[in-house]
Motif scaffolding. Structure first.
Motif, PDB file in Angstrom:
ATOM      1  N   ARG A  12       0.841  -1.199   0.000  1.00 44.73           N
ATOM      2  CA  ARG A  12       0.000   0.000   0.000  1.00 44.73           C
ATOM      3  C   ARG A  12       0.881   1.257   0.000  1.00 44.73           C
ATOM      4  N   GLN A  15      -0.795   4.517  -1.646  1.00 42.37           N
ATOM      5  CA  GLN A  15      -1.831   5.143  -0.831  1.00 42.37           C
ATOM      6  C   GLN A  15      -1.210   5.876   0.359  1.00 42.37           C
ATOM      7  N   ALA A  18       0.716   8.997  -0.872  1.00 42.74           N
ATOM      8  CA  ALA A  18      -0.200  10.076  -1.246  1.00 42.74           C
ATOM      9  C   ALA A  18      -0.811  10.730  -0.005  1.00 42.74           C
ATOM     10  N   ALA A  19      -1.145   9.934   0.993  1.00 47.37           N
ATOM     11  CA  ALA A  19      -1.731  10.474   2.222  1.00 47.37           C
ATOM     12  C   ALA A  19      -0.759  11.403   2.943  1.00 47.37           C
ATOM     13  N   GLU A  42       5.554  -0.001  -6.148  1.00 53.04           N
ATOM     14  CA  GLU A  42       4.123   0.302  -6.142  1.00 53.04           C
ATOM     15  C   GLU A  42       3.356  -0.542  -7.149  1.00 53.04           C
ATOM     16  N   THR A  75     -10.006  -4.561  -0.845  1.00 59.13           N
ATOM     17  CA  THR A  75     -10.356  -3.290  -1.472  1.00 59.13           C
ATOM     18  C   THR A  75     -11.451  -2.645  -0.633  1.00 59.13           C
TER      19      THR A  75
END
Length: 81
Positions: A12, A15, A18-19, A42, A75
């Motif tokens: 992950r 994700q 990006a966070a 990734e 997901t």
């Protein structure tokens, strides 16, 4: 499974990166690898060494098991409330 077969490592990273507002380049610089390595990780084209996985987890402020797994991550539509 034979010794030569590699178990896929799911992650992950994208994700979590990006966070935290990090680019691939920014994460790569923080962990000491080329930015393309982050892209390979990734996309699941490359499995990280334990050392690299731990460095990535530290920079992203995550436990390593929250970022990496040998089982696919659920997901959002598969998660229960």
């Amino acid at each position: 499974m034979s010794r030569s077969e590699e178990v896929p490592v799911y992650n992950r990273i994208a994700q979590a990166r990006a966070a935290r507002g990090l680019s691939r380049q920014g994460l790569a610089e923080a962990v000491g690898v080329h930015y393309q390595t982050i892209g390979y990780l990734e996309r699941g084209e490359y499995s990280p060494s334990l050392s690299l996985a731990l460095r990535i987890a530290r920079v992203l402020g995550q436990d390593v098991q929250a970022l990496f797994s040998v089982e696919p991550f659920a997901t959002p539509d598969q998660e229960t409330p």
